[in-house]
Design an enzyme around this catalytic site. Structure first.
Site, PDB file in Angstrom:
ATOM      1  N   ASN A   1      -7.547  -2.779  14.408  1.00 46.29           N
ATOM      2  CA  ASN A   1      -8.944  -3.075  14.028  1.00 46.29           C
ATOM      3  C   ASN A   1      -9.047  -4.301  13.129  1.00 46.29           C
ATOM      4  O   ASN A   1     -10.109  -4.586  12.590  1.00 46.29           O
ATOM      5  CB  ASN A   1      -9.589  -1.853  13.346  1.00 46.29           C
ATOM      6  CG  ASN A   1      -8.987  -1.556  11.972  1.00 46.29           C
ATOM      7  OD1 ASN A   1      -8.003  -2.172  11.566  1.00 46.29           O
ATOM      8  ND2 ASN A   1      -9.569  -0.612  11.260  1.00 46.29           N
TER       9      ASN A   1
ATOM     10  N   GLU B   1      -9.885  -2.236   5.407  1.00 46.92           N
ATOM     11  CA  GLU B   1     -10.545  -2.011   6.689  1.00 46.92           C
ATOM     12  C   GLU B   1     -11.726  -2.973   6.854  1.00 46.92           C
ATOM     13  O   GLU B   1     -12.176  -3.581   5.863  1.00 46.92           O
ATOM     14  CB  GLU B   1     -11.042  -0.555   6.749  1.00 46.92           C
ATOM     15  CG  GLU B   1      -9.955   0.502   6.524  1.00 46.92           C
ATOM     16  CD  GLU B   1      -9.026   0.716   7.722  1.00 46.92           C
ATOM     17  OE1 GLU B   1      -8.823  -0.216   8.519  1.00 46.92           O
ATOM     18  OE2 GLU B   1      -8.488   1.829   7.842  1.00 46.92           O
TER      19      GLU B   1
ATOM     20  N   ASP C   1       0.815  -1.217   0.000  1.00 46.66           N
ATOM     21  CA  ASP C   1       0.000   0.000   0.000  1.00 46.66           C
ATOM     22  C   ASP C   1       0.846   1.265   0.000  1.00 46.66           C
ATOM     23  O   ASP C   1       2.069   1.210   0.170  1.00 46.66           O
ATOM     24  CB  ASP C   1      -0.975   0.006   1.199  1.00 46.66           C
ATOM     25  CG  ASP C   1      -0.330  -0.482   2.492  1.00 46.66           C
ATOM     26  OD1 ASP C   1       0.914  -0.468   2.586  1.00 46.66           O
ATOM     27  OD2 ASP C   1      -1.066  -0.881   3.405  1.00 46.66           O
TER      28      ASP C   1
ATOM     29  N   HIS D   1      -7.382  -4.869  10.277  1.00 45.92           N
ATOM     30  CA  HIS D   1      -7.134  -4.705   8.846  1.00 45.92           C
ATOM     31  C   HIS D   1      -5.835  -5.382   8.414  1.00 45.92           C
ATOM     32  O   HIS D   1      -4.920  -5.559   9.215  1.00 45.92           O
ATOM     33  CB  HIS D   1      -7.189  -3.231   8.423  1.00 45.92           C
ATOM     34  CG  HIS D   1      -6.010  -2.396   8.819  1.00 45.92           C
ATOM     35  ND1 HIS D   1      -6.085  -1.029   8.924  1.00 45.92           N
ATOM     36  CD2 HIS D   1      -4.721  -2.707   9.143  1.00 45.92           C
ATOM     37  CE1 HIS D   1      -4.903  -0.549   9.261  1.00 45.92           C
ATOM     38  NE2 HIS D   1      -4.067  -1.544   9.408  1.00 45.92           N
TER      39      HIS D   1
HETATM   40  P1  PGA Z   1       2.140  -1.720  12.624  1.00 44.94           P
HETATM   41  O1  PGA Z   1       0.961  -1.593  11.563  1.00 44.94           O
HETATM   42  O2  PGA Z   1       3.045  -2.803  12.139  1.00 44.94           O
HETATM   43  O3  PGA Z   1       2.808  -0.375  12.617  1.00 44.94           O
HETATM   44  O4  PGA Z   1       1.518  -2.062  13.937  1.00 44.94           O
HETATM   45  C1  PGA Z   1       0.295  -2.722  11.127  1.00 44.94           C
HETATM   46  C2  PGA Z   1      -0.909  -2.332  10.301  1.00 44.94           C
HETATM   47  O5  PGA Z   1      -1.570  -1.315  10.612  1.00 44.94           O
HETATM   48  O6  PGA Z   1      -1.236  -3.053   9.352  1.00 44.94           O
END
Ligand code: PGA
Length: 256
Positions: free
Chosen positions: A136, A143, A67, A138
């Site tokens: 959450n 999402e 992304d 995702h």
């Molecule tokens: P993080 O993010 O590795 O910084 O916890 C993971 C994500 O939001 O997919």
């Protein structure tokens, strides 16, 4: 989905690095799907260390990233392009033209999404996809509620994701509200998937993933349908899971 429980973040990273590096050695022209965020940083450091000490080469490897924020140019310190360059690519012998990250600053975003799907097809699909998980649930920026059939698309980030990611920006107002993300179907088509999770902030998402249903409200739950997916999660991330421990492997099984 195989589940490996580790004691802590370092051990999670080590188990993941051993898996990734052994795959690269077995298939030196592998296509890796890569993630940004804090979770894979130590995995990337170990890949760099292995490259420097043992000479594992990335010359024939292709990478695609999950992304990118819409509106952030490559040189913005919070862009995912900038992250990948600094945390991984600059320290490996991978030719830059073999690394693909969606652009969030093109005029036609739908065209960029289609182009990215085509890139993945052109490199022969993703052999090994690395994923983190949001608090959450995702994966990439898919999402809760994103269709399992989704392909690379433009996403409106939820309030909770904007808040969670604001730690990478000076103020929350600077966090972009949209992103380009690989779709769930695109991710699912990877031949092998490794999902990493560490820390108490991921405990609800990991409980929902392991104990909950396969449901679009839990985007990561699609991985339970995948024939070759592995969750590597540390004790803090696993603390709310009630599934019997005999279905969960401890990290030392790998050494046996
Ligand atoms: P993080 O993010 O590795 O910084 O916890 C993971 C994500 O939001 O997919």
């Amino acid at each position: 989905m195989k589940v490996i429980r580790t004691n802590n973040y370092e051990e999670m990273s080590k188990v993941a690095a051993d898996l990734v590096i052994s795959k690269i050695k077995a298939q030196p022209n592998i296509t890796l799907g890569l993630a940004t965020g804090s979770t894979p940083i130590n995995l990337y450091r170990q890949m760099i260390q292995d490259h420097q000490q043992n000479g594992t080469s990335y010359k024939n490897i292709y990478t695609v990233n999950l992304d990118e924020y819409i509106g952030l140019p490559k040189e913005h310190p919070s862009s995912y392009y900038f992250f990948m360059k600094n945390e991984l690519f600059d320290h490996l012998d991978i030719p830059k033209e073999q690394t693909f990250i969606p652009s969030g600053v093109v005029a036609d975003l739908d065209e960029e999404c289609e182009k990215f799907e085509q890139i993945i097809t052109n490199v022969g699909g993703i052999d090994l996809q690395i994923l983190g998980i949001g608090p959450n649930g995702h994966i990439a920026f898919n999402e809760p509620g994103t269709p399992f059939e989704s392909r690379t698309h433009v996403v409106n980030l939820t309030e909770s994701t904007i808040k969670a990611n604001s730690r990478f920006f000076k103020t929350i107002e600077e966090v972009p509200t949209r992103a380009i993300s690989l779709g769930l179907k695109t991710i699912f088509e990877s031949k092998q998937i490794i999902l990493l999770a560490s820390g108490p902030k991921k405990a609800h998402a990991i409980r929902d993933l392991i104990d909950g249903p396969i449901d679009e409200q839990y985007p990561a739950s699609i991985l339970k349908k995948h024939p070759n997916s592995i969750l590597i999660a540390d004790n803090d991330a696993m603390q709310l899971v009630s599934t019997k421990s005999d279905t969960i492997l401890s990290s030392d099984f790998l050494a046996r």
